[in-house]
Structures are given as structure tokens and as C-alpha cells.
Design a protein around this motif. Structure first.
Motif, PDB file in Angstrom:
ATOM      1  N   ALA A 283     -61.825  -5.109 -49.177  1.00 30.70           N
ATOM      2  CA  ALA A 283     -61.392  -3.715 -49.105  1.00 30.70           C
ATOM      3  C   ALA A 283     -62.130  -2.975 -47.984  1.00 30.70           C
ATOM      4  O   ALA A 283     -61.526  -2.202 -47.228  1.00 30.70           O
ATOM      5  N   ASP A 284     -63.434  -3.222 -47.860  1.00 31.67           N
ATOM      6  CA  ASP A 284     -64.200  -2.589 -46.787  1.00 31.67           C
ATOM      7  C   ASP A 284     -63.693  -3.041 -45.422  1.00 31.67           C
ATOM      8  O   ASP A 284     -63.530  -2.236 -44.501  1.00 31.67           O
ATOM      9  N   LEU A 320     -50.352  -2.738 -35.304  1.00 29.88           N
ATOM     10  CA  LEU A 320     -49.992  -1.891 -36.441  1.00 29.88           C
ATOM     11  C   LEU A 320     -49.664  -2.735 -37.667  1.00 29.88           C
ATOM     12  O   LEU A 320     -50.084  -2.416 -38.785  1.00 29.88           O
ATOM     13  N   ARG A 321     -48.943  -3.816 -37.483  1.00 22.54           N
ATOM     14  CA  ARG A 321     -48.591  -4.666 -38.618  1.00 22.54           C
ATOM     15  C   ARG A 321     -49.831  -5.332 -39.223  1.00 22.54           C
ATOM     16  O   ARG A 321     -49.879  -5.554 -40.431  1.00 22.54           O
ATOM     17  N   ARG A 322     -50.804  -5.619 -38.372  1.00 25.62           N
ATOM     18  CA  ARG A 322     -52.050  -6.177 -38.899  1.00 25.62           C
ATOM     19  C   ARG A 322     -52.718  -5.171 -39.838  1.00 25.62           C
ATOM     20  O   ARG A 322     -53.223  -5.532 -40.911  1.00 25.62           O
ATOM     21  N   ALA A 323     -52.703  -3.908 -39.450  1.00 27.24           N
ATOM     22  CA  ALA A 323     -53.273  -2.864 -40.302  1.00 27.24           C
ATOM     23  C   ALA A 323     -52.485  -2.730 -41.602  1.00 27.24           C
ATOM     24  O   ALA A 323     -53.070  -2.587 -42.686  1.00 27.24           O
ATOM     25  N   VAL A 324     -51.161  -2.782 -41.507  1.00 27.86           N
ATOM     26  CA  VAL A 324     -50.317  -2.670 -42.702  1.00 27.86           C
ATOM     27  C   VAL A 324     -50.590  -3.834 -43.655  1.00 27.86           C
ATOM     28  O   VAL A 324     -50.665  -3.652 -44.873  1.00 27.86           O
ATOM     29  N   PHE A 330     -55.211  -5.684 -49.562  1.00 27.62           N
ATOM     30  CA  PHE A 330     -56.550  -5.418 -50.077  1.00 27.62           C
ATOM     31  C   PHE A 330     -56.780  -3.981 -50.535  1.00 27.62           C
ATOM     32  O   PHE A 330     -57.805  -3.696 -51.140  1.00 27.62           O
ATOM     33  N   LEU A 331     -55.818  -3.085 -50.232  1.00 28.92           N
ATOM     34  CA  LEU A 331     -55.943  -1.702 -50.713  1.00 28.92           C
ATOM     35  C   LEU A 331     -54.788  -1.319 -51.631  1.00 28.92           C
ATOM     36  O   LEU A 331     -54.660  -0.153 -52.024  1.00 28.92           O
ATOM     37  N   ASP A 332     -53.922  -2.297 -51.927  1.00 31.94           N
ATOM     38  CA  ASP A 332     -52.795  -2.090 -52.860  1.00 31.94           C
ATOM     39  C   ASP A 332     -51.853  -0.990 -52.391  1.00 31.94           C
ATOM     40  O   ASP A 332     -51.270  -0.271 -53.213  1.00 31.94           O
ATOM     41  N   GLN A 333     -51.681  -0.877 -51.087  1.00 32.01           N
ATOM     42  CA  GLN A 333     -50.774   0.142 -50.545  1.00 32.01           C
ATOM     43  C   GLN A 333     -49.408  -0.492 -50.269  1.00 32.01           C
ATOM     44  O   GLN A 333     -49.215  -1.159 -49.266  1.00 32.01           O
TER      45      GLN A 333
END
Length: 873
Positions: A283-284, A320-324, A330-333
Motif C-alpha cells: 500500500a505504501d 498512468l495505467r501503472r498508477a491505476v 493495493f488500495l482497493d480502488q
């Protein structure tokens, strides 16, 4: 000190040393084919170092937006894993173009760090180049002597070519460098381990903060070094790392450059950032990836580069897709959320970089649209994952690669999904497939750039605004470039009427007459500020005088379309509003495309209003008002349109067609009077990305050809409807009649399916407790066959229904399996792909329903028979 104060202190310091403070160049490098993104502060000064251009000031400083995600300098995979790597970062830099050298550069570095910033001198280390005897480069004794003035010898270390010889790429300016490292550890830690032992070993306690490059050489294509005409200084200091040290933090992510964004992620997700760098602190790591990648994507979009499927656009989309992916995993978004961070980013960086503030809404919309699209792709990837064959509890390397390449699944996401189901993945097979893809990409992009053969060091001057031909020009240099093993020849002239492709305008074509020989110019490009002519061959007498002639008809047509782009831009402002700003253009002789910011499709009435206004200005035959070499400050005050993402110098060119209508900064070519356009016809309007629309148009002869073609088509339609005085109504009546006939056919197909259904129900047979049916049906409508298959499985328990059919010489297979029975052993998608080989086709689908098509109807019986064997086995 805050990050804003640190940035300003640096600029003020070098202003006091008589440096000219210049703005950051765009992060997207548009005029240098060797670089996709600006990856160092020196990129915009490359022509100065090579001697292709002379600066107006020899001392320069700035803070430069940089990106390192591809090529030689690539930090992407390290982002998030530690506390100091980034894709987008700021580089504080000061340059000497043939002015001061090592003595001043080192002295001022020391003064700024220890006096202005107040860093502890005892924590500073310097490295110098150890030398490269094989290349004739000695140890940098000069830099060593300068450091001895302020540092003890034990804190001056030698570094190898990897660490202390800087090269921008495989070719180009380069030279030895001296790095400055800072020991961030506590006194107790420093007492245990000497800081000199931790320099350049990727230890988080001793970090490099500043690199002074002494540019002395040019790396040629054959790998050899040649001395440059002048010696230069190119320094780069990591702004984020300096903030980390000044604010007493152990990671750049803990500074005020990033903490506001991290706090906003905490608020939006309900998760807490712990700042852990352990492997299991996903998550971090995800939060660090997101705040870094958001900055990279936002700045590239602000500078005019939209996410896309190729080139720089593909890189932006990949980031951007890497961030998504990290947010999803890992952040359940599971819904778009990264775009919601834009407000915080603008609050923190909008003052230093106003392009973010002025385009906040548009950047937010584009990111949100990309998030929605990729989240949908992720869901499709999860469906594909569920269909994968995992023999022996292992997902094959090619399947893992398919998820990576087609659906954007990182290997750690596939590994996580596999673990949850008690499976493993073939990592070696994945790495092999990935390596094969990279090898193919390298081969496709293979480009071997030869060294310039230099005949003179004259600057190249563009005279094409005033002349389309020139007698008496000289070749200053030439080279051969191999693209996919095919030779391409480049020539540079001391003066040229040829316009090099830039600003969205295509380059000129034409010819060069050299000692009676004709050399054809097939294209003209820009390398930074150097005009390069691509020719069909190298001349036999390169030192002879050159008669350069531009293809006048093509230049005129291109200039007409470029002028139309200006008029359309101005008309959009009047019809839609001032927000309709140019976001890109592609101007050629046959047509023009113009991208602009707007949040919805233009109505037919708005398109007509724009076209009418443009043609009104054409009929007014407005003369071109051109002002050259206007000081940039004066240009800004004039109200002329300036575009984010463009690199403007100290003096600019203003193009005006009626001061009350159209006035823009522009380096392209234009007509002398708007009447030369003749007529402008908008041929299309559509979306390019969220908040970005595109207009396509033609002018002059191309516009007339467009209208003539449409009129000819209308005449043909009139003939087909027997010369009707109202062809629109006649065509509408035919469409109504066609729809009615289709409905009748559908009724007949449904009736036929009903008749077939009764026969099929009698053909079921029991195979190992499965109600099995495999038969050819006399139907051709795929929808009717699908309905029939679902009816049969719905009315029969444990049903396996395979229907084969033929339509227009093609074969169709439709397979439905009762949902309660569909699964790993009986998976419709897997089975249909296997049996489709009999009809020389392919297909796929879900575990309970799949279809396939093929070009060999003769294989239908074999497909039906193979399905029976699969069920029986």
C-alpha cells in the motif's frame, strides 16, 4: 525551508553570478528525434554544445521539468520501491556555454550548498573521473585540485565511467563529471561506518545531490571521442533530493513536494501511509507510485502530449495505467480516483508551473477518462484470467505475457491472483516472451545514425519566409542514417528556403542542384534548431554551390492549410469561448487537422458557424501582418496567443490576420492574404480524448475537389432514385422499407428456429450424465442461433449444446453449456478454440457460452465429432 523557497534560492544565487534565468523547456521533446522526453536540463541547450547555434548569453540557469521513463536513462521500475527515484522530477541546473569551467563550477557548487543552504561541510563528498586510458581520457586532476581547496583528500573519491563520465545518449556531447554526495545519517551512524564507503553503492544514507558535467567531447557514431570546439559546464541538481536534505527527511516522498498528495490519498482511500519500504508494504509503495506518476502524466498533458497508442502518447498512457494498477491492486480502488488528486497538485505546484493551473479541468477530465477505460480493460483481463488453462497448477508463461501485453497486468498482479487460487505462474516463460517482444521492438526501431561529415562550421539560416529558392548556398555537413537497414541521407545547408517539420506543419520537399546534378529533397526535419534535408542521394560534389528550390505548389497548399488553422482557432474562440485552445495540429498540403480543448461534441450549427466565419475572413482577403524578432515580454503584452507546451525563445514571431480576430506566436509558413485560401471546408469533427476535440478541414483546390466529389455522389443518388426532386425523402423511404423487410426476415428466422428446435430436442443423447447435442442447423442468423442454443440449455439440465451453421460460404459454431456445469473441465471458451481449428478459424467466449467462425464449412462435421470426443473423454 519550503520547497518553493529552496527553488527560488537556487535561481537567485545563480542570478547573482550573472546567469540568465530561463523558463523550463516543455517536458515533451518535440524537435529532437533522438529524445522522446526532456530527460536532463541540458537538452534544450544541445545545439549550443554542438556548436550548431550561438547563445545570446553564455551563462544560463533554470529549473527544468524532466522525465526518465525510457532509453538510457530509465528510472520507471525503481519508482515507489525506494525513497528517491522518480519518473518526473525537477532538475536545478546552471550552464556555461564556452565561458567558465571547472574552477568556477566547483567553487559555486560548494558556496551554494554550504553558505546559501547551510549544509554541514563534514557531510559532503565529491567524486571525480578516474580516467579512461583506452579512450585517451586522463584522470580529472583539474577537478581534483579544485576540490582539494575545500575538501580533505579522503573525501574526494575516484569514480568509473559509469558514475563519472556523463553521456546524454549513444552519441552527442559528453565529458567527465564530478558528483557531490551528502551523508544524511545521524552522527552515531556516521561514527560506525565511514561515509566514503557508502558513496555510489545505492545506499539510502549517502545520496548524490549534484552532478557537474564538464562537456569536452562529442561521442561519434563509431564510438570515438572528438574534442568540442569549446568547453562547457552542464550541472544538474535533484530538486527533490535537495528538499529532502534541507527538510531533514530520509526520503524525497516525505518532503512537502509530495506529502500533501499522500495526505489526500489517505483521505480518499481511508488508508494510512506508513512510509515503509519493506517488500510487503504494497500500500505504501502504491501511494508513492501514484503521486509520482500523477505528476508525470499531468505535466506531459499540460505540455500538449495526450495519452495514446504510440510514441510519447503510449509512454504517458503506460505510466498512468501503472498508477491505476497499483491503486486497484493495493488500495482497493475499483473506480477512478487518481484524477481527484489534481486539485491538490495544482495547489502545490500551480504557482511555479502555471500551465497546471490554467489546464486543471482539462487534465482532470483526460486522466479520469483514461482511468475509466483501463479499469474496464482490467475487468476484461480478470475474465480472461478466469478462462486460462492452468495445467498442473501452473499458468503458462505465454498466458502471463498475454495478460501483461494485452490487458496491462503487471506480473505481480497475475502472481497475486494465481496465489489466491492456489496456483503458480511460469515466470521463466514470461521473461522469455517479454525478451522476445523487446527484441522485436528493437529490430523494428533499429536506426543507425552515422557521424556528420563537417565541411564548415557556419550556422544554418532559414530564409524560407521570404524565398522559395536560393542560389549559392553551401553544404555545411552531411551524413548517412540507416533505418531498418535502408540508407537515408541527410544534408545541412548554410542557408535554406526549406521549412523543417515543426509546430505541426509538415516539412518541405523539392530539389538541390549541385554541380549539374539533381538531388531530390524528400522531406525536411528539425533536430532542435538545425534544419536537416532528407535527400535521395548524397551529391558527388558536396563542396560545390547549391541551388535550392522548394516545391512551390506543395508549400502554397501547406501554407493555405496552416493559415486556415489560425482562422479556425480564432473562430472557435468566438463561437465556443476562450477555453477552445489549440492542443495540437497536423498541417499538410492535402488537409489539416486541428485539435482543441472543448468538453462536448460541437453541434452541426456550431460547426457551420465556424466554417461560415472562416470563409467570411477568406473573402475579406485580410493581409498577413508578420512581426519577427519581437522580444518575448513585448509579445506577451501584445495579447498574441501563446500555447503551453511550446518552446519560445527570447525573440518570437507574431502572425496576425486582423488584430481584432487572429494573432498568434507561430514559426510556420502562411499565405500573404487570406483570399489565397479560396474556400475552407470542414470535413469532420470528433473526439480525440476527454476534453479534446478535432476538426479536419481542406482549403483551396482540395476543398473544391471535396465539394465536387460530394456533388457527384448526390447526382448518382438522384439517378438511383429516378431523378427524384427530393432525394433525401426517397432515401429515407427506402430505409423504412428496408427496416420493414428485415423485421419480416427476423420473424421468418424465428419461425424456422422454432421448427428446428423440435427436431433438436429429440436428438439429445446422454454421455456420462451430460445431455449432449451437436448438430448442424439450417439457419444463418447468428442471433437466432444464439437464442436457440440458450433455449435448449435452459430447458434441459446438464446440457451441452453445439450448433454448426453456414452463412455466405463461412462456417459458424455456437456452443452453450448449462451454467451449473460450466467450469474448468467443460469450458465453452476453451473447447470452441480447439474445435474451431477444423473450420480453419478461431473464437472464444465465456465458460458457459462461446462462438467461433471459420472459412471452411466443410470442417463442421469434424468439429461436431471432436466435441463429442471431448465430452466423452
Amino acid at each position: 525551508m519550503t520547497s518553493a523557497q529552496i527553488r527560488q534560492a537556487y535561481l537567485d544565487f545563480f542570478r547573482s553570478k550573472d546567469h540568465k534565468i530561463v523558463p523550463s523547456a516543455p517536458i515533451v521533446n518535440k524537435d529532437d528525434p533522438s529524445l522522446m522526453f526532456t530527460n536532463a536540463g541540458m537538452n534544450q541547450f544541445k545545439d549550443f554544445f554542438l556548436g550548431d547555434k550561438t547563445p545570446d548569453r553564455r551563462r544560463i540557469a533554470d529549473t527544468q521539468k524532466c522525465m526518465r521513463v525510457s532509453g538510457k536513462h530509465n528510472d520507471l521500475e525503481d519508482v515507489g520501491r525506494d525513497g528517491t527515484h522518480h519518473t518526473m522530477f525537477e532538475m536545478l541546473g546552471n550552464w556555461s556555454i564556452g565561458d567558465y569551467f571547472k574552477e568556477e563550477a566547483i567553487a559555486w557548487s560548494w558556496e551554494f550548498l554550504t553558505k546559501t543552504m547551510g549544509l554541514d561541510p563534514e557531510c559532503l563528498y565529491a567524486t571525480i573521473f578516474e580516467g579512461a586510458p583506452d579512450e585517451g581520457v586522463p584522470r580529472d586532476d583539474e577537478a581534483y585540485a579544485e576540490w582539494l581547496k575545500v575538501l580533505p583528500a579522503e573525501r574526494i573519491l575516484e569514480g568509473n565511467k559509469k558514475d563519472n563520465f556523463w553521456e546524454m545518449g549513444d552519441t552527442g556531447p559528453c565529458g567527465p563529471c564530478t558528483e557531490i554526495h551528502f551523508d544524511t545519517r545521524s552522527p552515531e551512524e556516521r561514527a560506525k561506518v565511514n561515509g566514503r564507503d557508502l558513496v555510489n553503492i545505492d545506499d539510502s544514507g549517502v545520496v548524490e545531490i549534484w552532478n557537474n558535467v564538464f562537456i569536452q567531447f562529442n561521442r561519434k557514431a563509431d564510438g570515438k571521442l572528438e574534442n568540442l570546439p569549446e568547453q562547457h559546464v552542464d550541472t544538474g541538481m535533484g530538486f527533490e533530493r535537495l528538499c529532502m536534505i534541507m527538510q531533514g527527511k530520509e526520503a524525497t516522498y516525505d518532503t512537502d513536494v509530495f506529502t500533501p498528495l499522500l495526505r489526500e490519498i489517505e483521505r480518499l482511500t481511508g488508508k494510512t501511509y506508513g512510509g515503509s519500504y519493506a517488500d510487503d508494504a504494497k500500500a505504501d509503495m502504491a501511494m508513492r507510485v501514484i503521486v509520482d506518476h500523477l505528476r508525470a502524466v499531468a505535466f506531459t498533458i499540460a505540455d500538449g502530449q495526450l495519452p495514446g497508442s504510440g510514441g510519447a502518447g503510449y509512454v504517458v498512457r503506460r505510466i498512468l495505467r501503472r498508477a491505476v494498477r497499483y491503486a486497484y491492486s493495493f488500495l482497493d480502488q475499483k473506480a477512478p480516483f487518481i484524477n481527484k488528486l489534481m486539485k491538490t497538485l495544482v495547489q502545490e505546484m500551480g504557482d511555479a508551473f502555471p500551465e497546471l493551473k490554467q489546464q486543471e479541468q482539462q487534465i482532470t477530465r483526460i486522466i479520469e477518462s483514461e482511468e475509466k477505460s483501463f479499469l474496464n480493460t482490467l475487468e476484461n483481463g480478470l475474465t480472461r484470467f478466469a478462462d486460462l488453462d492452468s495445467k498442473g497448477g501452473v499458468i503458462s508463461g505465454p498466458d502471463v505475457f498475454e495478460l501483461y501485453d494485452t490487458f496491462g497486468f503487471p506480473i505481480d498482479l497475475t502472481r497475486l491472483l494465481a496465489t489466491e487460487q492456489g496456483l503458480t505462474i511460469d515466470e521463466a516463460g514470461f521473461e522469455k516472451a517479454l525478451a522476445e517482444q523487446k527484441a522485436r521492438s528493437r529490430k523494428d526501431a533499429a536506426k543507425e545514425v552515422g557521424d556528420w561529415t563537417v565541411l564548415s562550421d557556419e550556422d544554418s539560416v532559414f530564409i524560407g519566409y521570404d524565398y522559395l529558392s536560393d542560389a549559392g548556398a553551401k553544404i555545411t555537413k552531411y551524413r548517412t542514417v540507416k533505418v531498418k537497414d535502408k540508407p537515408q541521407y541527410h544534408v545541412v545547408l548554410d542557408r535554406t528556403p526549406f521549412y523543417g517539420e515543426s509546430g505541426g506543419q509538415a516539412g518541405d520537399t523539392g530539389s538541390l542542384q549541385i554541380a549539374g546534378e539533381t538531388v531530390y529533397v524528400t522531406d525536411t526535419i528539425k533536430e532542435n534548431d538545425l534544419t536537416v534535408h532528407i535527400v535521395n542521394k548524397l551529391p558527388a560534389s558536396p563542396d560545390a554551390d547549391v541551388i535550392a528550390a522548394v516545391n512551390a505548389d506543395k508549400r502554397q497548399a501547406t501554407s493555405q492549410n496552416h493559415t486556415a488553422a489560425h482562422l479556425i482557432h480564432a473562430a472557435l474562440h468566438e463561437i465556443l469561448g476562450d477555453h477552445a485552445i489549440q492542443k495540437g495540429q497536423d498541417v499538410r498540403d492535402k488537409r489539416m487537422r486541428f485539435d482543441f480543448s472543448h468538453y462536448e461534441a460541437m453541434t452541426d450549427e456550431q460547426i457551420k458557424q465556424v466554417e461560415t466565419l472562416v470563409n467570411e475572413k477568406i473573402r475579406q482577403n485580410i493581409p498577413l501582418l508578420e512581426r519577427r524578432d519581437v522580444p518575448i515580454a513585448e509579445a506577451k503584452n501584445s495579447g498574441a496567443m501563446m500555447l503551453f507546451g511550446e518552446k519560445y525563445g527570447d525573440a518570437v514571431r507574431i502572425i496576425t490576420f486582423d488584430p481584432d480576430f487572429s494573432s498568434e506566436l507561430c514559426g510556420g509558413t502562411h499565405v500573404k492574404h487570406t483570399g489565397e485560401l479560396g474556400y475552407c471546408k470542414i470535413t469532420a469533427e470528433g473526439g480525440v480524448a476527454a476534453g479534446i476535440r478535432r476538426i479536419e478541414a481542406v482549403t483551396g483546390a482540395a476543398a473544391m475537389a471535396y465539394v465536387d466529389e460530394r456533388l457527384a455522389t448526390l447526382a448518382e443518388i438522384r439517378t438511383l432514385v429516378k431523378g427524384s426532386s427530393n432525394p433525401v425523402k426517397s432515401v429515407a423511404d427506402l430505409q423504412d422499407e428496408n427496416r420493414a423487410l428485415k423485421k419480416e426476415i427476423e420473424k421468418m428466422q424465428a419461425a424456422a428456429a422454432g421448427n428446428v428446435k423440435g427436431d433438436l430436442e429429440k436428438a439429445f443423447e446422454d454421455i456420462n450424465g451430460i445431455n449432449f447435442l451437436a448438430a448442424k442447423v439450417p439457419l444463418s442468423d447468428a442471433a437466432a442461433i444464439k437464442t436457440l442454443a440458450f433455449q435448449l440449455t435452459g430447458e434441459n439440465e446438464n446440457a451441452f449444446v453445439l450448433l454448426g451453421s453456414e452463412n455466405d460460404g463461412k462456417a459458424l459454431l455456437t456452443l452453450a453449456i448449462s451454467k451449473g456445469m460450466a467450469g474448468e473441465k467443460l469450458n465453452a471458451g476453451t473447447i470452441i478454440r480447439e474445435i474451431a481449428k477444423n473450420i480453419k478459424g478461431g473464437g472464444g467466449g465465456q465458460p458457459f457460452f462461446a462462438t467461433a467462425g471459420g472459412k471452411d464449412p466443410g470442417g463442421l462435421e469434424a468439429a461436431l465429432a471432436q466435441a463429442k470426443l471431448i465430452v466423452a473423454g
